[in-house]
Write a protein that holds these residues in place. Structure first.
Motif, PDB file in Angstrom:
ATOM      1  N   ILE A   5       0.866  -1.176   0.000  1.00  0.00           N
ATOM      2  CA  ILE A   5       0.000   0.000   0.000  1.00  0.00           C
ATOM      3  C   ILE A   5       0.901   1.224   0.000  1.00  0.00           C
ATOM      4  O   ILE A   5       1.749   1.382   0.877  1.00  0.00           O
ATOM      5  N   LEU A   6       0.728   2.089  -0.990  1.00  0.00           N
ATOM      6  CA  LEU A   6       1.486   3.330  -1.079  1.00  0.00           C
ATOM      7  C   LEU A   6       0.603   4.480  -0.600  1.00  0.00           C
ATOM      8  O   LEU A   6      -0.467   4.722  -1.169  1.00  0.00           O
ATOM      9  N   LEU A   7       1.038   5.152   0.442  1.00  0.00           N
ATOM     10  CA  LEU A   7       0.277   6.267   1.007  1.00  0.00           C
ATOM     11  C   LEU A   7       0.571   7.535   0.211  1.00  0.00           C
ATOM     12  O   LEU A   7       1.692   8.030   0.200  1.00  0.00           O
ATOM     13  N   CYS A   8      -0.451   8.057  -0.451  1.00  0.00           N
ATOM     14  CA  CYS A   8      -0.298   9.220  -1.334  1.00  0.00           C
ATOM     15  C   CYS A   8      -1.413  10.239  -1.109  1.00  0.00           C
ATOM     16  O   CYS A   8      -1.916  10.842  -2.051  1.00  0.00           O
ATOM     17  N   ALA A   9      -1.820  10.423   0.138  1.00  0.00           N
ATOM     18  CA  ALA A   9      -2.948  11.307   0.412  1.00  0.00           C
ATOM     19  C   ALA A   9      -2.557  12.599   1.102  1.00  0.00           C
ATOM     20  O   ALA A   9      -3.418  13.363   1.519  1.00  0.00           O
ATOM     21  N   GLY A  10      -1.261  12.876   1.224  1.00  0.00           N
ATOM     22  CA  GLY A  10      -0.830  14.121   1.841  1.00  0.00           C
ATOM     23  C   GLY A  10      -1.221  15.321   0.990  1.00  0.00           C
ATOM     24  O   GLY A  10      -1.407  15.214  -0.218  1.00  0.00           O
ATOM     25  N   GLU A  11      -1.346  16.462   1.632  1.00  0.00           N
ATOM     26  CA  GLU A  11      -1.755  17.676   0.919  1.00  0.00           C
ATOM     27  C   GLU A  11      -0.647  18.261   0.062  1.00  0.00           C
ATOM     28  O   GLU A  11      -0.913  19.016  -0.872  1.00  0.00           O
ATOM     29  N   GLY A  12       0.596  17.979   0.375  1.00  0.00           N
ATOM     30  CA  GLY A  12       1.699  18.519  -0.406  1.00  0.00           C
ATOM     31  C   GLY A  12       1.918  20.005  -0.212  1.00  0.00           C
ATOM     32  O   GLY A  12       2.436  20.679  -1.097  1.00  0.00           O
ATOM     33  N   GLY A  55      -5.191  10.865  -2.204  1.00  0.00           N
ATOM     34  CA  GLY A  55      -6.056  11.865  -1.597  1.00  0.00           C
ATOM     35  C   GLY A  55      -6.497  12.927  -2.583  1.00  0.00           C
ATOM     36  O   GLY A  55      -7.648  13.322  -2.634  1.00  0.00           O
ATOM     37  N   SER A  56      -5.571  13.400  -3.397  1.00  0.00           N
ATOM     38  CA  SER A  56      -5.920  14.402  -4.395  1.00  0.00           C
ATOM     39  C   SER A  56      -5.435  13.934  -5.763  1.00  0.00           C
ATOM     40  O   SER A  56      -4.464  13.189  -5.868  1.00  0.00           O
ATOM     41  N   PHE A  57      -6.125  14.346  -6.777  1.00  0.00           N
ATOM     42  CA  PHE A  57      -5.795  14.004  -8.157  1.00  0.00           C
ATOM     43  C   PHE A  57      -5.645  12.498  -8.404  1.00  0.00           C
ATOM     44  O   PHE A  57      -4.681  12.060  -9.047  1.00  0.00           O
ATOM     45  N   PRO A  58      -6.572  11.671  -7.922  1.00  0.00           N
ATOM     46  CA  PRO A  58      -6.410  10.225  -8.143  1.00  0.00           C
ATOM     47  C   PRO A  58      -6.379   9.866  -9.628  1.00  0.00           C
ATOM     48  O   PRO A  58      -5.755   8.869 -10.007  1.00  0.00           O
ATOM     49  N   ALA A  83      -2.329   7.531   9.340  1.00  0.00           N
ATOM     50  CA  ALA A  83      -3.072   6.440   9.989  1.00  0.00           C
ATOM     51  C   ALA A  83      -4.467   6.303   9.382  1.00  0.00           C
ATOM     52  O   ALA A  83      -4.904   5.191   9.069  1.00  0.00           O
ATOM     53  N   GLN A  84      -5.150   7.406   9.189  1.00  0.00           N
ATOM     54  CA  GLN A  84      -6.490   7.337   8.607  1.00  0.00           C
ATOM     55  C   GLN A  84      -6.428   6.942   7.127  1.00  0.00           C
ATOM     56  O   GLN A  84      -7.281   6.203   6.648  1.00  0.00           O
ATOM     57  N   THR A  85      -5.411   7.401   6.413  1.00  0.00           N
ATOM     58  CA  THR A  85      -5.236   7.008   5.017  1.00  0.00           C
ATOM     59  C   THR A  85      -5.071   5.497   4.914  1.00  0.00           C
ATOM     60  O   THR A  85      -5.716   4.841   4.097  1.00  0.00           O
ATOM     61  N   LEU A  86      -4.231   4.929   5.779  1.00  0.00           N
ATOM     62  CA  LEU A  86      -4.013   3.484   5.768  1.00  0.00           C
ATOM     63  C   LEU A  86      -5.287   2.743   6.152  1.00  0.00           C
ATOM     64  O   LEU A  86      -5.632   1.728   5.536  1.00  0.00           O
ATOM     65  N   GLN A  87      -5.985   3.242   7.126  1.00  0.00           N
ATOM     66  CA  GLN A  87      -7.247   2.627   7.542  1.00  0.00           C
ATOM     67  C   GLN A  87      -8.221   2.568   6.366  1.00  0.00           C
ATOM     68  O   GLN A  87      -8.843   1.530   6.115  1.00  0.00           O
ATOM     69  N   ASN A  88      -8.351   3.672   5.638  1.00  0.00           N
ATOM     70  CA  ASN A  88      -9.244   3.707   4.476  1.00  0.00           C
ATOM     71  C   ASN A  88      -8.773   2.745   3.389  1.00  0.00           C
ATOM     72  O   ASN A  88      -9.583   2.083   2.746  1.00  0.00           O
ATOM     73  N   ALA A  89      -7.456   2.656   3.198  1.00  0.00           N
ATOM     74  CA  ALA A  89      -6.912   1.770   2.170  1.00  0.00           C
ATOM     75  C   ALA A  89      -7.141   0.303   2.521  1.00  0.00           C
ATOM     76  O   ALA A  89      -7.429  -0.513   1.643  1.00  0.00           O
ATOM     77  N   LEU A  90      -7.014  -0.038   3.788  1.00  0.00           N
ATOM     78  CA  LEU A  90      -7.190  -1.433   4.200  1.00  0.00           C
ATOM     79  C   LEU A  90      -8.614  -1.928   3.960  1.00  0.00           C
ATOM     80  O   LEU A  90      -8.832  -3.130   3.814  1.00  0.00           O
ATOM     81  N   ALA A  91      -9.562  -1.010   3.904  1.00  0.00           N
ATOM     82  CA  ALA A  91     -10.938  -1.403   3.616  1.00  0.00           C
ATOM     83  C   ALA A  91     -11.077  -1.945   2.192  1.00  0.00           C
ATOM     84  O   ALA A  91     -12.042  -2.639   1.877  1.00  0.00           O
ATOM     85  N   LEU A 169      -2.394  -4.547  13.118  1.00  0.00           N
ATOM     86  CA  LEU A 169      -2.161  -3.105  13.168  1.00  0.00           C
ATOM     87  C   LEU A 169      -3.460  -2.302  13.218  1.00  0.00           C
ATOM     88  O   LEU A 169      -3.485  -1.190  13.736  1.00  0.00           O
ATOM     89  N   VAL A 170      -4.542  -2.866  12.709  1.00  0.00           N
ATOM     90  CA  VAL A 170      -5.804  -2.131  12.583  1.00  0.00           C
ATOM     91  C   VAL A 170      -6.283  -1.561  13.910  1.00  0.00           C
ATOM     92  O   VAL A 170      -6.700  -0.402  13.983  1.00  0.00           O
ATOM     93  N   LYS A 171      -6.188  -2.321  14.989  1.00  0.00           N
ATOM     94  CA  LYS A 171      -6.661  -1.808  16.279  1.00  0.00           C
ATOM     95  C   LYS A 171      -5.867  -0.575  16.710  1.00  0.00           C
ATOM     96  O   LYS A 171      -6.404   0.322  17.346  1.00  0.00           O
ATOM     97  N   HIS A 172      -4.605  -0.507  16.332  1.00  0.00           N
ATOM     98  CA  HIS A 172      -3.792   0.665  16.667  1.00  0.00           C
ATOM     99  C   HIS A 172      -4.160   1.855  15.791  1.00  0.00           C
ATOM    100  O   HIS A 172      -4.153   2.997  16.247  1.00  0.00           O
ATOM    101  N   LEU A 173      -4.500   1.589  14.538  1.00  0.00           N
ATOM    102  CA  LEU A 173      -4.949   2.666  13.658  1.00  0.00           C
ATOM    103  C   LEU A 173      -6.255   3.265  14.165  1.00  0.00           C
ATOM    104  O   LEU A 173      -6.441   4.476  14.153  1.00  0.00           O
ATOM    105  N   GLU A 174      -7.144   2.402  14.602  1.00  0.00           N
ATOM    106  CA  GLU A 174      -8.436   2.874  15.109  1.00  0.00           C
ATOM    107  C   GLU A 174      -8.280   3.693  16.382  1.00  0.00           C
ATOM    108  O   GLU A 174      -9.072   4.584  16.655  1.00  0.00           O
ATOM    109  N   ALA A 175      -7.246   3.410  17.161  1.00  0.00           N
ATOM    110  CA  ALA A 175      -7.027   4.132  18.419  1.00  0.00           C
ATOM    111  C   ALA A 175      -6.225   5.417  18.221  1.00  0.00           C
ATOM    112  O   ALA A 175      -6.087   6.202  19.156  1.00  0.00           O
TER     113      ALA A 175
END
Length: 191
Positions: A5-12, A55-58, A83-91, A169-175
């Motif tokens: 999973i590549l996290l690419c949702a930062g605002e830049g 996050g932007s320009f998908p 953390a929230q980006t990864l949580q959304n991606a894991l879904a 890891l999911v329980k830690h992301l949720e917390a």
């Protein structure tokens, strides 16, 4: 590990004005988008599925990888941090174990190879760390993370580049309360 999973949702925001027209991971490096280097290396090293959490320009990612069946782009929307980006991606995946990397980092292929080889034999989460003078600095003592500092002014130090883990890891992301998501570069307090 078959999935990355590549996290690419930062605002830049630090890439202004370029980030007004493209995400950080699409900034050209050696005449190709930064993320293209990473994706090609991952696929060459045996990763069978790359999920880009955008996050932007998908659409820019979708266009770049339109002819690559092993790459999928997920529009995770505006999130409150990694953390929230990864949580959304894991879904979007049912994989039990996976590698998570930042999409806006240029990785050395031999470093990725070593990390993926270690990850394939580890039953515990594995941090991908490398020496640098910039980035999210990680202090490690006897294999345990003891501190994290965002872009410290003193260097060099070990930089957090990713993690190989599983759904534990999911329980830690949720917390995760989302602390420090609006801290300017170079002034983040150590944890």
């Amino acid at each position: 590990m078959r999935t990355c999973i590549l996290l690419c949702a930062g605002e830049g925001s630090k890439m202004w004005p370029y980030a007004t027209i493209r995400p950080k991971a699409m900034i050209p490096v050696a005449a190709r988008p930064l993320i293209q280097h990473t994706v090609e290396d991952l696929l060459d090293l045996g990763i069978s599925q790359v999920l880009i959490a955008a996050g932007s320009f998908p659409g820019q990612y979708e266009g770049l990888f339109a002819h690559e069946d092993r790459v999928r782009v997920m529009d995770v929307g505006q999130t409150k941090g990694a953390a929230q980006t990864l949580q959304n991606a894991l879904a979007a995946t049912t994989e039990e174990d996976f590698v998570v990397l930042y999409g806006d980092v240029l990785y050395a292929k031999n470093a990725l190879k070593g990390f993926l080889e270690q990850a394939s034999t580890s039953s515990q989460p594995l941090l991908f760390l490398y020496p640098s003078a910039d980035g999210i600095a990680v202090e490690v003592d006897a294999g345990r993370v003891t501190g994290i500092t965002g872009h410290p002014r003193s260097g060099p130090h070990m930089v957090f580049a990713g993690i190989a883990c599983d759904r534990r890891l999911v329980k830690h992301l949720e917390a995760n309360p989302g602390y420090f998501r609006q801290v300017p570069v170079g002034v983040m307090s150590p944890l």
